[in-house]
Motif scaffolding. Sequence first.
Motif, PDB file in Angstrom:
ATOM      1  N   GLN A  38       0.833  -1.186   0.000  1.00 63.38           N
ATOM      2  CA  GLN A  38       0.000   0.000   0.000  1.00 63.38           C
ATOM      3  C   GLN A  38       0.882   1.257   0.000  1.00 63.38           C
ATOM      4  O   GLN A  38       1.796   1.375   0.809  1.00 63.38           O
ATOM      5  N   ASN A  39       0.597   2.162  -0.938  1.00 61.78           N
ATOM      6  CA  ASN A  39       1.284   3.459  -0.992  1.00 61.78           C
ATOM      7  C   ASN A  39       2.804   3.312  -0.979  1.00 61.78           C
ATOM      8  O   ASN A  39       3.514   4.017  -0.260  1.00 61.78           O
ATOM      9  N   ALA A  40       3.309   2.374  -1.778  1.00 57.78           N
ATOM     10  CA  ALA A  40       4.752   2.146  -1.885  1.00 57.78           C
ATOM     11  C   ALA A  40       5.234   2.680  -3.226  1.00 57.78           C
ATOM     12  O   ALA A  40       4.784   2.216  -4.279  1.00 57.78           O
ATOM     13  N   PHE A  41       6.125   3.650  -3.183  1.00 55.99           N
ATOM     14  CA  PHE A  41       6.612   4.271  -4.405  1.00 55.99           C
ATOM     15  C   PHE A  41       8.138   4.219  -4.440  1.00 55.99           C
ATOM     16  O   PHE A  41       8.799   4.223  -3.399  1.00 55.99           O
ATOM     17  N   VAL A  42       8.669   4.197  -5.646  1.00 55.39           N
ATOM     18  CA  VAL A  42      10.117   4.255  -5.871  1.00 55.39           C
ATOM     19  C   VAL A  42      10.421   5.645  -6.430  1.00 55.39           C
ATOM     20  O   VAL A  42       9.825   6.065  -7.426  1.00 55.39           O
ATOM     21  N   LEU A  43      11.316   6.354  -5.793  1.00 53.82           N
ATOM     22  CA  LEU A  43      11.612   7.733  -6.162  1.00 53.82           C
ATOM     23  C   LEU A  43      12.524   7.783  -7.385  1.00 53.82           C
ATOM     24  O   LEU A  43      13.564   7.122  -7.422  1.00 53.82           O
ATOM     25  N   GLU A  44      12.135   8.581  -8.377  1.00 48.70           N
ATOM     26  CA  GLU A  44      12.998   8.744  -9.544  1.00 48.70           C
ATOM     27  C   GLU A  44      14.113   9.734  -9.248  1.00 48.70           C
ATOM     28  O   GLU A  44      13.879  10.796  -8.667  1.00 48.70           O
ATOM     29  N   VAL A  45      15.329   9.379  -9.653  1.00 48.90           N
ATOM     30  CA  VAL A  45      16.493  10.249  -9.508  1.00 48.90           C
ATOM     31  C   VAL A  45      17.232  10.280 -10.840  1.00 48.90           C
ATOM     32  O   VAL A  45      16.946   9.496 -11.746  1.00 48.90           O
ATOM     33  N   ALA A  46      18.196  11.166 -10.945  1.00 45.23           N
ATOM     34  CA  ALA A  46      19.027  11.231 -12.142  1.00 45.23           C
ATOM     35  C   ALA A  46      19.963  10.021 -12.192  1.00 45.23           C
ATOM     36  O   ALA A  46      20.361   9.495 -11.150  1.00 45.23           O
TER      37      ALA A  46
END
Length: 227
Positions: free
Chosen positions: A90-98
């Motif tokens: 639930q509400n698990a996201f992977v953060l985009e980075v450069a």
Amino acid sequence: MPTIPPGRYTRQRIRDLALNRAGNRSLDADAKDFLSQHLFELYTLADWPFLYVSAPLAITGASVALPDDFVTPQDDHAMQILAIDGTPQQNAFVLEVAPEQLATYPTGAGGGIPTVWAVSRNDTTALFAPDPSGRRIDALVRYRSLPPEPDPTSEPADVPVFPYHNYLVQAVYVFALEHERDPRALQEAGVRDNLMALIRRGASPVRSQRADIPLDPLVFGRSFQGD
């Protein structure tokens, strides 16, 4: 707000309406090339809500192929983890980075749960850290897509994803007038530009696009050391 309906004209119908109006049917081959290029520029040079789509992604390693029509993530949290080894999240996201920032993160020896990811532009893959090899992570990626170009045999019957087909008729019409050096071209170009302005104002309801406005990388680049 109701969903924007698909356009009703095929590519051939768009050219027919424009060239019949211009009175020069011999320009069909040139108009075909113009329409194809114009659609590509519309899709890539402006941000349209109808180009945002989502697709499932099975993450089983540090690198995973992205969809063929992928252009850019919808936002910084466009990669959502739905399940890890079959366990719903639930509400698990992977953060985009450069990509260069991703290279500074420890990858581990496998079996990790990704916390960051980056897009590899040279092969359109998603790179993850820590390395999730050995796990099965089901994710959903939200992104801006690039509609595929139809093959030559199906091109005349293709209905462009861009739904404002009367604008496309006007754009091809102006192309034909400019080709013939018709004095009406300048006035009709103004009509075309006004149509686009109306479309841009009406095609983007509140929260239909990404909330942040990316800075132009050619203007707001990385600072020099010591600045």
